[in-house]
Design an enzyme around this catalytic site. Structure first.
Site, mmCIF file in Angstrom:
data_model
loop_
_atom_site.group_PDB
_atom_site.id
_atom_site.type_symbol
_atom_site.label_atom_id
_atom_site.label_comp_id
_atom_site.label_asym_id
_atom_site.label_seq_id
_atom_site.Cartn_x
_atom_site.Cartn_y
_atom_site.Cartn_z
ATOM 1 C CG ASN A 1 61.278 49.689 15.175
ATOM 2 O OD1 ASN A 1 61.892 50.599 15.733
ATOM 3 N ND2 ASN A 1 60.562 49.874 14.085
ATOM 4 C CE LYS B 1 73.996 47.675 17.398
ATOM 5 N NZ LYS B 1 74.026 46.409 18.119
ATOM 6 C CE LYS C 1 64.700 45.587 21.097
ATOM 7 N NZ LYS C 1 65.142 46.206 19.832
ATOM 8 C CB THR C 2 70.425 42.937 24.046
ATOM 9 O OG1 THR C 2 69.185 42.285 23.781
ATOM 10 C CG2 THR C 2 71.353 41.977 24.773
ATOM 11 C CB THR C 3 73.960 46.917 23.584
ATOM 12 O OG1 THR C 3 73.007 47.619 22.797
ATOM 13 C CG2 THR C 3 74.612 45.851 22.730
ATOM 14 N NE ARG D 1 75.916 54.108 34.601
ATOM 15 C CZ ARG D 1 75.232 54.965 33.850
ATOM 16 N NH1 ARG D 1 73.924 55.113 34.039
ATOM 17 N NH2 ARG D 1 75.835 55.662 32.920
ATOM 18 C CG PHE E 1 64.617 33.304 13.507
ATOM 19 C CD1 PHE E 1 64.980 34.187 14.518
ATOM 20 C CD2 PHE E 1 65.332 33.309 12.318
ATOM 21 C CE1 PHE E 1 66.035 35.074 14.336
ATOM 22 C CE2 PHE E 1 66.395 34.197 12.128
ATOM 23 C CZ PHE E 1 66.745 35.064 13.148
ATOM 24 C CD1 TRP F 1 60.030 32.597 10.837
ATOM 25 C CD2 TRP F 1 60.077 33.803 12.726
ATOM 26 N NE1 TRP F 1 61.085 33.476 10.759
ATOM 27 C CE2 TRP F 1 61.137 34.234 11.889
ATOM 28 C CE3 TRP F 1 59.906 34.411 13.977
ATOM 29 C CZ2 TRP F 1 62.026 35.242 12.266
ATOM 30 C CZ3 TRP F 1 60.785 35.416 14.342
ATOM 31 C CH2 TRP F 1 61.830 35.828 13.489
ATOM 32 C CD GLU G 1 65.404 39.824 22.602
ATOM 33 O OE1 GLU G 1 64.192 40.005 22.396
ATOM 34 O OE2 GLU G 1 66.283 40.500 22.067
HETATM 35 P P1 ATP Z 1 71.371 44.823 20.472
HETATM 36 O O1 ATP Z 1 71.512 43.393 20.944
HETATM 37 O O2 ATP Z 1 72.303 45.126 19.373
HETATM 38 O O3 ATP Z 1 71.331 45.797 21.586
HETATM 39 P P2 ATP Z 1 68.504 44.741 20.361
HETATM 40 O O4 ATP Z 1 68.530 43.959 21.606
HETATM 41 O O5 ATP Z 1 67.874 46.105 20.437
HETATM 42 O O6 ATP Z 1 69.939 44.909 19.766
HETATM 43 P P3 ATP Z 1 66.830 42.710 19.166
HETATM 44 O O7 ATP Z 1 65.419 43.135 18.937
HETATM 45 O O8 ATP Z 1 67.140 41.855 20.323
HETATM 46 O O9 ATP Z 1 67.785 43.992 19.178
HETATM 47 O O10 ATP Z 1 67.291 42.080 17.801
HETATM 48 C C1 ATP Z 1 68.187 41.064 17.677
HETATM 49 C C2 ATP Z 1 69.183 41.382 16.607
HETATM 50 O O11 ATP Z 1 68.664 42.207 15.566
HETATM 51 C C3 ATP Z 1 70.389 42.116 17.132
HETATM 52 O O12 ATP Z 1 71.514 41.571 16.503
HETATM 53 C C4 ATP Z 1 70.173 43.536 16.707
HETATM 54 O O13 ATP Z 1 71.376 44.265 16.552
HETATM 55 C C5 ATP Z 1 69.439 43.401 15.426
HETATM 56 N N1 ATP Z 1 68.547 44.542 15.200
HETATM 57 C C6 ATP Z 1 68.124 45.434 16.115
HETATM 58 N N2 ATP Z 1 67.350 46.379 15.568
HETATM 59 C C7 ATP Z 1 67.251 46.075 14.249
HETATM 60 C C8 ATP Z 1 66.576 46.662 13.122
HETATM 61 N N3 ATP Z 1 65.838 47.775 13.229
HETATM 62 N N4 ATP Z 1 66.701 46.037 11.916
HETATM 63 C C9 ATP Z 1 67.433 44.915 11.787
HETATM 64 N N5 ATP Z 1 68.099 44.309 12.802
HETATM 65 C C10 ATP Z 1 68.014 44.879 14.030
HETATM 66 MG MG MG Z 2 67.910 42.103 22.186
#
Ligand code: ATP
Ligand code: MG
Length: 179
Positions: free
Chosen positions: A15, A17, A19-21, A29, A72, A74, A111
């Protein structure tokens, strides 16, 4: 294929931040080492900076995504859900065909776990793909709520845990950081 080594399977989940980055970083890389990378983003809403940045890496790194949806899942009505489901299914089929074409060294399915948990794509189809993937293809999967049976077949599983996030203090997504 430039790669000689066997391709492995990565999962970025949790949960927090990053994953995507992390997946984008791995793609960069790999690009540096001459890989050809296909990144597919499921359930995408607004544009995000990596789409713009990674255009510079085309055609050796390509990003494909769903048609942009401002909602979203939902908040979608049944018709919108059907459309989103069809789009996600099409993206997955394309990903599978492309992966088997041997054009790519790395496939990133961003995702994908969200697409599975909303019921837009079939978990078993993803598992069958992973089990039968081309030997040298590196596969990267991201999203919250990874299914247990995907953890079992993955080689790298990294769970990013949120310790703090500014969203908890009411700070919304920031440009260049979250989008
Ligand atoms: P990022 O894209 O920044 O690497 P992520 O892929 O880990 O994040 P997602 O689960 O895809 O995160 O969430 C989508 C959005 O919610 C992204 O903009 C992300 O930065 C943000 N986000 C990630 N973690 C959290 C959190 N714990 N609380 C609120 N928002 C979050
Ligand atoms: Mg993501």
């Amino acid at each position: 294929m430039v790669k000689l080594q066997k391709g492995l399977v990565h999962v970025y989940t949790g949960n927090g931040k990053g994953k995507t980055t992390a997946a984008v970083g791995l793609g960069v890389r790999a690009y540096g080492r001459g890989f050809k990378i296909l990144m597919i983003q499921f359930l995408k809403g607004a544009d995000s900076g990596e789409i713009i940045a990674l255009e510079r890496f085309s055609p050796d790194l390509i990003i494909k995504r769903d048609k942009q949806s401002s909602k979203f899942t939902w908040n979608m009505n049944d018709e919108e859900k059907d459309e989103a489901k069809a789009a996600a299914g099409k993206l997955l089929s394309q990903a599978i065909i492309e992966a088997k074409s041997a054009k790519w060294d790395m496939l990133i399915l961003d995702e994908i776990f969200a697409a599975i948990s909303t019921g837009f794509i079939d978990k078993q189809e993803v598992i069958d793909f992973i089990l039968n993937k081309p030997d040298k293809l590196e596969v990267v999967l991201t999203g919250r709520n990874v299914p247990e049976d995907i953890i079992e077949i993955a080689d790298y599983v990294s769970e990013i845990n949120s310790v703090k996030h500014p969203f908890d203090k009411g700070i919304n997504a920031r440009i260049g950081i979250e989008s």
